[in-house]
Each structure stands twice: as C-alpha cells, then as structure tokens.
Design a protein around this motif. Structure first.
Motif, short mmCIF file in Angstrom:
data_model
loop_
_atom_site.label_atom_id
_atom_site.label_comp_id
_atom_site.label_asym_id
_atom_site.label_seq_id
_atom_site.Cartn_x
_atom_site.Cartn_y
_atom_site.Cartn_z
N ALA A 8 0.86 -1.28 -0.07
CA ALA A 8 -0.13 0.23 0.08
C ALA A 8 0.85 1.13 0.05
O ALA A 8 0.51 2.33 -0.77
CB ALA A 8 -0.85 -0.15 1.29
N ILE A 9 1.90 1.14 0.81
CA ILE A 9 2.85 2.24 0.85
C ILE A 9 3.38 2.75 -0.56
O ILE A 9 3.67 3.78 -1.04
CB ILE A 9 4.06 2.39 1.96
CG1 ILE A 9 3.39 2.06 3.40
CG2 ILE A 9 5.11 3.29 1.80
CD1 ILE A 9 4.19 1.93 4.60
N SER A 27 1.44 4.25 -3.25
CA SER A 27 1.33 5.79 -3.16
C SER A 27 2.53 6.54 -3.12
O SER A 27 2.42 7.72 -3.44
CB SER A 27 0.76 5.89 -1.71
OG SER A 27 1.76 5.64 -0.64
N ARG A 37 4.87 6.73 -1.30
CA ARG A 37 5.70 7.04 -0.18
C ARG A 37 6.74 6.38 0.43
O ARG A 37 6.90 5.13 -0.28
CB ARG A 37 4.66 7.05 0.91
CG ARG A 37 3.60 8.39 0.84
CD ARG A 37 2.43 8.44 1.93
NE ARG A 37 1.64 7.18 1.89
CZ ARG A 37 1.31 6.28 2.93
NH1 ARG A 37 2.09 6.41 4.08
NH2 ARG A 37 0.62 5.22 2.61
N ASP A 67 4.05 1.25 -10.22
CA ASP A 67 4.21 2.57 -9.62
C ASP A 67 5.02 3.50 -10.69
O ASP A 67 5.15 4.46 -10.34
CB ASP A 67 5.16 2.51 -8.25
CG ASP A 67 6.50 1.40 -8.74
OD1 ASP A 67 6.52 0.83 -9.57
OD2 ASP A 67 7.38 1.69 -7.85
N SER A 127 1.63 5.69 -12.79
CA SER A 127 0.84 6.90 -11.98
C SER A 127 1.75 8.02 -12.12
O SER A 127 2.68 7.97 -11.37
CB SER A 127 0.51 6.53 -10.33
OG SER A 127 0.29 7.70 -9.93
N ASP A 166 1.13 10.67 -10.92
CA ASP A 166 1.32 11.27 -9.37
C ASP A 166 2.12 10.59 -8.54
O ASP A 166 3.13 11.26 -7.73
CB ASP A 166 -0.06 11.18 -8.70
CG ASP A 166 -1.30 12.04 -8.80
OD1 ASP A 166 -0.64 13.14 -9.40
OD2 ASP A 166 -2.19 12.01 -8.29
N ALA A 167 2.23 9.16 -8.73
CA ALA A 167 3.09 8.49 -7.93
C ALA A 167 4.80 8.74 -8.08
O ALA A 167 5.66 8.84 -7.35
CB ALA A 167 3.11 7.13 -8.07
N LYS A 194 5.52 12.33 -6.94
CA LYS A 194 5.65 12.05 -5.30
C LYS A 194 7.17 11.60 -5.08
O LYS A 194 7.67 11.92 -4.33
CB LYS A 194 4.72 11.16 -4.92
CG LYS A 194 4.81 10.92 -3.47
CD LYS A 194 3.77 12.02 -2.79
CE LYS A 194 3.77 11.85 -1.24
NZ LYS A 194 4.58 12.71 -0.52
#
Ligand code: AMP
Length: 233
Positions: free
Chosen positions: A53-54, A57, A59, A179, A182, A184-185, A188
């Motif tokens: 999950a981390i 995203s 992170r 990963d 995305s 966004d990812a 990030k």
C-alpha cells in the motif's frame, strides 16, 4: 577487502542498470530495497500488505522495516564481501544506521555514486518505461524501436490513459511497473527524493565519499565514469 557502494539518483537515473554492471565487474551483489519490497508482493501477511500500500502511493516505507530488511539481506553468504546499495539509504536515519551496522562488521561505506539527471528527463524515463519477460527495457519517449505503443483510454476516462506496449515481432505484451503507471506516484517519488535525499548528499559530500556522475549520457559513458570513480575510491 570489502566494497560497499551506495548508488544514489532520482528515479529513472539508471541506478538499477549500472548496479548490474558493478555487480558483474566487482563480484558483489546489488541490494535494491525497492526490489526486496516488490518481492513481498507474493506474500499475503500484514507487513507485506502494508508495504504494498505504501509503495503504490509513492511514499517511503518506515525506517525500522527498511533497516531490518537490509540487515537480513547483508547476513546472506553472497553479501559477505560487500554490496551495491540501490535505493538505500534514502535518508540520514538509514545512513547512520548503515554506517553503524557496517562498523560492527569492520567495514564502511567505500563510495557513494550520485547519478545526476534533469528531473523532466527522470519523469519521462520512469513514466515511459516498459520491460519484456526476459528483462529487456524499452521506453515510449527514448527507446521505442520494435515496440508498438498505444495509449488506451480507461472506461472511467481516468487520466493518464493506460500505456499498452507490445513487441512488434512477437506481439509479446510488455510490462509496466504499477508505480511507473501513475504520474502522481512518480512526481511524489521525485519530490521525496529531493526532500529527503538532498541532506544525505550533503552528508556524504562532507565525508568526501560522494562522486557525482552525469547520468544523461549513454549507458557505456556512465559506466566508464563509474569505473573511474570506483578506482579512485
Ligand atoms: P525503488 O524501486 O527504489 O524506487 O523503490 C520503490 C518503493 O519502495 C519506494 O517508492 C518506497 O515506497 C519503497 N522503498 C524502497 N527503498 C526504500 C528505502 N530505502 N526506504 C523507504 N522506502 C523504500
């Protein structure tokens, strides 16, 4: 003599590929914390689900979990003479932990290689990359020979559309890391790199261990620079 090398660079700077070359030349394995975490995908325990999950995203996984997985990896027989760290340490807490851990073994971080790359190039390298079953890499922006690329709109018109990639010769479906799919990812991860890794660069530079390498060159040219940097370590 052991050789512990830290490879640093933004997502898409070619760390994974150069790590493979160092591995072959110096006989030490690549230890990529990203790969170690991705390998947990097949597990279905609580820790593995949390890590997935981390990662999805963009992170960072917490330091205790990350350090523990590295200690475990360094204890394996193939890592006795050193390793190439790829994606670790990602911050000063991890760096200090690593230095302490190596000191206990009578070793140290010998060299830190920073692969420098323009951030827009870094984004396109990650966003456009796909790979074949045998591990060959292609890229929508930079390396599309022999590949049919198509952007496929999703049913709910989510943006960006899915990137469909097939080898023209065999019609093999090329894979894209979730990963990387995305935007966004990726952004990030670039942000996180800048925020958390910059202090680390300053830290290793102060120790005289940092070697800056221009990553916006051919694979061969980057490799030649890396070999020069490691010979003078
Ligand atoms: P990478 O393949 O190195 O980009 O790593 C993919 C993902 O794994 C990262 O976005 C993080 O979620 C996690 N990860 C990898 N290495 C570390 C690390 N040293 N510390 C924390 N999280 C990490």
């Amino acid at each position: 003599m052991s050789l512990y090398v830290v490879l640093m660079g933004v997502q898409g700077a070619g760390k994974g590929l150069q790590a493979k070359l160092i591995e072959a030349r110096f006989g030490i394995p690549q230890v990529s914390t990203g790969d170690l975490f991705r390998a947990m995908r097949t597990r279905n325990d609580e820790l593995a689900r949390k890590v997935q999950a981390i990662m999805a995203s963009g992170r960072l996984v917490d330091d205790d979990t990350t350090n523990a997985i590295v200690v475990d990896r360094l204890a394996q027989p193939d890592a006795k003479k050193g390793v190439i760290f790829d994606g670790y340490p990602r911050n000063q807490i991890q760096a200090a932990f690593l230095e302490r851990h190596l000191q206990e073994k009578g070793a140290r971080v010998n060299a830190v290689l920073l692969l420098e790359l323009d951030l827009y190039v870094a984004f396109k390298r990650a966003f456009g990359r796909v790979s074949s079953d045998e591990g060959k890499s292609y890229n929508y922006y930079y390396n599309d020979a022999g590949v049919d690329f198509n952007w496929v709109a999703s049913d709910d018109s989510a943006f960006p559309p899915r990137l469909d990639a097939r080898l023209s010769a065999s019609d093999e479906n090329l894979r894209r890391r979730p990963d990387d799919a995305s935007a966004d990812a990726i952004i990030k991860r670039i942000d996180t790199f800048l925020e958390t890794t910059q202090p680390l660069i300053t830290y290793f530079e102060a120790q005289g261990k940092l070697r800056k390498i221009n990553a916006d060159q051919s694979i061969e040219a980057v490799w030649a620079d890396i070999q020069r940097a490691l010979e003078t370590n």
